[in-house]
Design an enzyme around this catalytic site. Sequence first.
Site, PDB file in Angstrom:
ATOM      1  CD  GLU A  79      -0.507   6.457   8.746  1.00 51.88           C
ATOM      2  OE1 GLU A  79       0.548   6.362   8.121  1.00 51.88           O
ATOM      3  OE2 GLU A  79      -1.351   5.535   8.790  1.00 51.88           O
ATOM      4  NE  ARG A  80      -0.511   0.447  14.347  1.00 53.22           N
ATOM      5  CZ  ARG A  80      -1.441   0.228  13.418  1.00 53.22           C
ATOM      6  NH1 ARG A  80      -1.319   0.779  12.222  1.00 53.22           N
ATOM      7  NH2 ARG A  80      -2.493  -0.513  13.669  1.00 53.22           N
ATOM      8  CE  LYS A 133      -2.445   0.451   3.632  1.00 51.97           C
ATOM      9  NZ  LYS A 133      -3.376   0.084   4.700  1.00 51.97           N
TER      10      LYS A 133
END
Length: 475
Positions: free
Chosen positions: A193-194, A167
């Site tokens: 998001e991490r 991705k």
Amino acid sequence: MEPNIKLSSQSNHTQEQNLGSVLSVRSSIIDIHFPDRLPDIHTQLQAGDIPIEVVSHLSAQVVRGVALFPTAGVTRGEIVIDTQHPLQVPVGDRLLGRMLNLFGEAIDEKEPITGGEWRSIHATPIAMSERVTKSEILKTGIKVIDLLTPLERGGKTGLLGGAGVGKTVLITEMIHNMVKQHQGVSLFCGIGERCREGLDLYQEMAATGVLENAVLLFGQMNEPPGVRFWAGHAALTMAEYFRDRSQKDVLLLIDNIFRFIQAGSEVSGLMGILPSRVGYQPTLATELAQLEERICNTSAGAITSIQAVYVPADDFTDPSAVAVFSHLSAAIVLSRKRASEGLYPAVDLMQSNSKMLMPHIVGDRHYQIAQAVRKTITTYEELKDIIAMLGLEELSVGDRQVVSRARRLERFLTQPFFSTAQFTGLTGKLVELDDVLDGCDRILNDEFADTPERSLYMIGSIDEVVKAPEESKKS
């Protein structure tokens, strides 16, 4: 620190200040009493170092706000300052190559962004009368996408896929091709998001040379729900500047749109609003539409969005999935099975689809070839069980021909990427749509029936096979 700069400049005019006091604090939700003047909805308030966004009016003197920092240390009776402006972010070319948070502060350890033009993150969608109503295709230079899931210029595309299927690589390649083909700007918005994912993307984009034409904005997973909820709107404000003022095409990548809905659900629950189906907020459709409807094209330029979509428990009837899919014009589904076979980009050729794949939009030839490719691949998938049990030799001559075409099509639709050249040693290819159609048409007509399958793997146009037919046969 732009919010503090604006606050300090306002504090010189104490007679104009509108002050309130904290009534109650419940997680990220703060009720504030203003005896003199009630701040407008979306006004930014400041309680010490903590910015607060007004989300509702409870009475003639009390507002309810969502804190955008952790509320530890906020006490009842604490003074709150009305900044008299909404939450704002910087805009302009100075943002290119930078990584920012919701407040327009640099988080890439480079010099802070100060001065210049700042805009409110809240804006109404462009009126229908100002939009371009003609359906246009945005060519990506990626064979499988341009053939089977053409993107709508000014439209929204869903990118569905789990971890490890390519991705991020696909997103990075699209950013590269956007700059190369359309001289456009790419804007990545990470919602929930991490930290690891954000750092990996930043380093990968820097290594592949696409960072200088991109802006990254993050509302990270460890931040309060209000930050994650407004991150998408902040990114759109920046994108709208590039479209309207710079008159450029903008590629807006959102990862992950489900986390935007999730953040809205958290805020709704904290505010005590009665939930709707499956526990989602009753305003889900409206909140999503307010974000999605800002993504459109005008005569000046276009904002084309690619959104990573998480489908809870793979349930496509989930209210969040239904709401998101109603806005999408195309869906790119990434397949772990194809990734395991080394067929990159690992796009599922049967599940991926686009509303743009119509004869009157893409042309009759493109439509017919795409349908023939899909039919050939579908037939091959149906024959795989028979091949596994009885062997290829037990198929009829016609079915063997279909299998041969399908396997060659699968390999032809792979492509070396510019963003992976340093890992694979293969030079990236940007392929024109006419070359894709020509190659698929010739494979469907059995022109390469005697050519080894691997000769079609990881190439650009079909002419790369034709140039050295003898060498290909020997190999």
